[in-house]
Design an enzyme around this catalytic site. Structure first.
Site, short mmCIF file in Angstrom:
data_model
loop_
_atom_site.label_atom_id
_atom_site.label_comp_id
_atom_site.label_asym_id
_atom_site.label_seq_id
_atom_site.Cartn_x
_atom_site.Cartn_y
_atom_site.Cartn_z
N ASP A 213 15.37 25.32 -54.03
CA ASP A 213 16.14 26.00 -52.99
C ASP A 213 16.52 27.37 -53.54
O ASP A 213 16.49 27.61 -54.76
CB ASP A 213 17.39 25.19 -52.59
C1 BGC Z 1 18.85 27.09 -47.76
C2 BGC Z 1 17.41 26.68 -47.50
C3 BGC Z 1 16.61 27.86 -47.02
C4 BGC Z 1 16.69 28.99 -48.04
C5 BGC Z 1 15.90 30.23 -47.66
C6 BGC Z 1 18.93 28.31 -48.65
O1 BGC Z 1 20.24 28.79 -48.71
O2 BGC Z 1 19.57 26.03 -48.32
O3 BGC Z 1 17.37 25.64 -46.56
O4 BGC Z 1 15.30 27.50 -46.74
O5 BGC Z 1 18.06 29.34 -48.21
O6 BGC Z 1 16.46 30.90 -46.61
#
Ligand code: BGC
Length: 735
Positions: A213
């Site tokens: 993530d």
């Molecule tokens: C989120 C993800 C997301 C990523 C990219 C993160 O803060 O938890 O679900 O895909 O950001 O935007």
């Protein structure tokens, strides 16, 4: 590639791209969120607009794999047409707590529903673009999500939190899996030896790209070692850390090269999906309006107020009717086009009626009383009143959790007064998660519409007119109080450690076992009209039944199959959803359906093997209208999986669970048991049936808790060690 270049493969180039190496013919991968629409603003820059899709919380309520697949297909084409290689979705964490800020992005409190729907969604997306299932795993709250340690036992992980991912990986492997921010049992999810290395890469042999993530990585070397292929977003110190680790001898260069080759191969698999895709936004919007309308859940409909038929003057109320809630906040949020709001869409659909609008309530209104009075004046002369209400945008978002399950008090106060001047009130309710419905007594009809994306207005018109009737079922329990939630005793909003003390008993599984009164159970929902169930024939291979249609309406019925395991040897929920089917029952017709039950419907966790297995014993298979309402039920006796262990410590009670075991008791053990328990070796004094002494409950109870080996000691050796071993071998062979 040089060592530095090989190390650089493990980290991105920017917030949305992987590194390219033109000299080696390696192109970047373009990624963007996500589950509820292509975040073109992230991929293409500010000002870009996209279609916003119904959120997973709504899609899940369709209980319709085809709807999930169709939604995925559209989203995949949408992404591909904009040059996206990998869509960062679906988000498949469970709604463990009704307060999790990100519940709108998730499917359900149930892993079977989540896994099945998300697998179909992935299948649809991957017809043209890669999908990324996230967040692996146990990411069930937002407060302190980047540091919280989720303490979860292995059984609960395997049967609940990992189980939805397992279904997806097995049925429709996504090109990527994103690891979660949180720790699981002390180790960050992105470097977790158990969930990542042993389960995902090992037991499930998942060979897709594992991406972190955004900003989740703590120790990049540990993450790469355990199976992560890509740290996002790009960060140059990650590559340097890896290089240093090799130079210091913390990781051999051979191992790093091997891992780099894997990461490259997995990224290549995503690139290989590139194709030409056309996308027609207008057509997609129409399809999504039907999906959003049909997924909405009709919670009550007294006097069949809905669909609105024969009304000449329709009142539309509520700020949300003109400023609809269509999506949740955070990275799933899509910069979208202006599309029809609820008021406009209803007005257009009911063009032959007089439609009148008045706010009634508005967030932060200076003179709330004036708004109410004006609306009440309008309402007095209406044949029907429609109120759009629900959770304001600020109430739910990625990054923080809700503090309660209430809607703003001015909405409830308005509804109460509206009901006093005109009882013909239908509420369209918006929000991404369970809401306290204390206000429902002021309305004759309530439809939980969740978050419908760009099609929210069109869907509302379809629901009210009956052009596409709401046919959803709740994918989460609606409670009276937040304190009733299964996780409540174990969850505190800002703790550093979240102990999953309720174990397997998440949502309806807890309320059913505990007898907690709930407002609307999991799986609940009405239709316009009602299908009846007849002639259910249940076996361990399938459920066959006939649905009898309503004389006035075509009904889209949701058949739900639940299974309970009274003999599994540990405390567990009474009934768990294991299969479901959406069935169209045309008006006045009878439709017979047969739903095959796979072996996986009967799997439970085997702690000794640390794996899922089918254990011999009774299973109760039930057809239910929802988690609480049983239509038909049957108990079957399952034969256990080969390898389910019998040994000297196996209890006689365990033998009673299978036909082979009962035969052993009656033919070989009966005399020894009587001697061991009653001190008498006359086998004829206790007649038996099904392995139990007739009319001697105390004898049976003592016998059930006795291990085979104890018979050797307690019969003074009359039952010999050799005989016992022979019996154990025989049972194992017969498995
Ligand atoms: C989120 C993800 C997301 C990523 C990219 C993160 O803060 O938890 O679900 O895909 O950001 O935007």
């Amino acid at each position: 590639m040089s060592l530095a270049e090989r190390c650089a493969l493990f980290t991105g180039k920017s917030a949305t791209e992987t590194r390219d190496f033109p000299a080696y013919g390696i192109d970047s991968l373009r990624m963007t969120d996500g589950p509820s629409g292509v975040r073109a603003d992230l991929a293409e820059g500010a000002g870009s607009r996209s279609l916003c899709y119904p959120s997973a919380c709504l899609l899940a309520c369709s209980f319709d794999r085809d709807a999930a697949r169709r939604t995925g297909q559209l989203l995949g084409r949408d992404g591909r047409a904009r040059g996206v290689d990998l869509l960062l979705g679906p988000a498949v964490n469970l709604k463990r707590s009704p307060l999790c800020g990100r519940n709108f992005e998730y499917y359900s409190e149930d892993p079977c529903l989540t896994g099945e729907m998300a697998a179909a969604f992935v299948e649809g997306v991957q017809e043209s673009t890669g999908a990324c299932a996230k967040h692996f795993a146990a990411n069930n709250r937002e407060n302190k999500r980047m540091s919280v340690d989720c303490v979860v036992d292995k059984r609960t992980l395997r049967e609940t939190y990992l189980s939805s991912f397992r279904r997806i990986v097995k049925k429709s492997p996504p090109d990527a899996v994103m690891t979660a921010y949180n720790r699981i049992n002390g180790e960050f999810a992105g470097e977790n030896a158990y969930t990542l290395e042993q389960v995902l890469r090992g037991d499930w042999a998942y060979d897709g790209l594992v991406v972190s993530d955004w900003g989740a990585v703590d120790d990049v070397v540990a993450s790469v070692r355990r199976g992560m292929d890509l740290e996002m977003p790009g960060n140059s110190s990650a590559a340097r850390k890896l290089e240093r680790a090799v130079k210091r001898g913390d990781m051999t260069e051979e191992r790093l090269t091997e891992r780099a080759a894997e990461a490259l191969r997995r990224a290549d698999a995503v690139r290989a999906r590139r194709c030409k895709a056309d996308f027609d936004g207008e057509e997609a919007l129409k399809a999504l309006a039907d999906i959003a309308a049909e997924s909405a859940v009709l919670l009550k409909n007294e006097g069949e107020l809905l669909p609105l038929r024969g009304a000449k003057r329709i009142g539309i109320f509520g700020e949300l009717a003109v400023k609809p809630r269509i999506q949740g906040g955070g990275c799933a949020n899509v910069a979208t086009y202006e599309t029809a709001n609820i008021e406009r869409a209803v007005r257009e659909r009911f063009a032959d009626c007089e439609c009148v609008f008045s706010l009634g309530y508005a967030e932060g209104a200076e003179d709330g009383e004036a708004l109410v009075r004006e609306a009440l004046e309008t309402a007095r002369t209406c044949d029907a009143c429609v109120v759009a209400m629900g959770l304001p945008e600020s109430y739910e978002s990625e990054g923080y959790d809700r503090t309660d399950i209430e809607i703003p008090p001015e909405q409830t106060a308005f509804l109460r007064r509206l009901g006093e001047v005109n009882p013909r009130v239908a509420v369209l309710l918006y929000g991404g998660s369970m809401i306290s419905l204390d206000f429902e007594r002021y309305a004759r009809a309530v439809v939980m519409c969740y978050l419908g994306g760009s099609a929210t207005g069109l869907a509302a018109a379809k629901i009210l007119s009956g052009d596409t009737p709401p046919a959803g079922r709740l994918a989460e329990t609606f409670l009276y109080r937040k304190e009733d939630a299964s996780c409540h005793p174990f969850s505190s909003p800002d703790s550093d450690v979240e102990v999953y003390g309720e174990g397997l008993f998440v949502g309806y599984k807890y309320y059913g076992a505990k007898g907690t009164a709930v407002r609307y159970p999991f799986g609940y929902g009405l239709n316009y009209g009602r299908a009846e169930y007849e002639d259910a024939e249940i076996s361990e291979d399938s459920v066959r039944l006939t649905l009898v249609g309503d004389p006035r309406y075509d009904v889209r019925e949701t058949v739900q199959i639940y299974v309970g395991f009274p003999d599994c040897g540990y405390a567990r929920p009474i009934a768990e959803l294991k299969e479901f089917r959406k069935v169209t029952v045309p008006r006045g017709e009878r439709v017979t359906v047969e739903i095959p039950l796979g072996r996986d419907c009967f799997e439970t966790y085997d702690a000794a093997a640390d794996a899922m297995t089918v254990r011999g014993g009774r299973a109760v298979i039930g057809v239910r209208r929802n988690a609480l309402e049983v239509v038909a039920e049957k108990t079957v006796v399952l034969e256990g999986e080969k390898g389910a262990r019998y040994d000297r410590n196996t209890l006689i009670g365990e033998l009673l669970k299978t036909r082979a075991g009962i035969r052993v008791i009656e033919e070989k053990l009966k005399g020894h048991l009587i001697r061991a328990i009653l001190g008498n070796f006359r086998a004829d004094i206790l007649p038996m049936k099904d392995g139990r002494a007739i009319g001697h409950d105390r004898f049976n109870s003592i016998m059930e808790s006795m291990p085979l080996r104890a018979l050797v000691n307690l019969t003074g050796g009359a039952f010999s060690e050799e005989e016992m071993e022979e019996i154990v071998d025989g049972l194992r062979e017969g498995e």
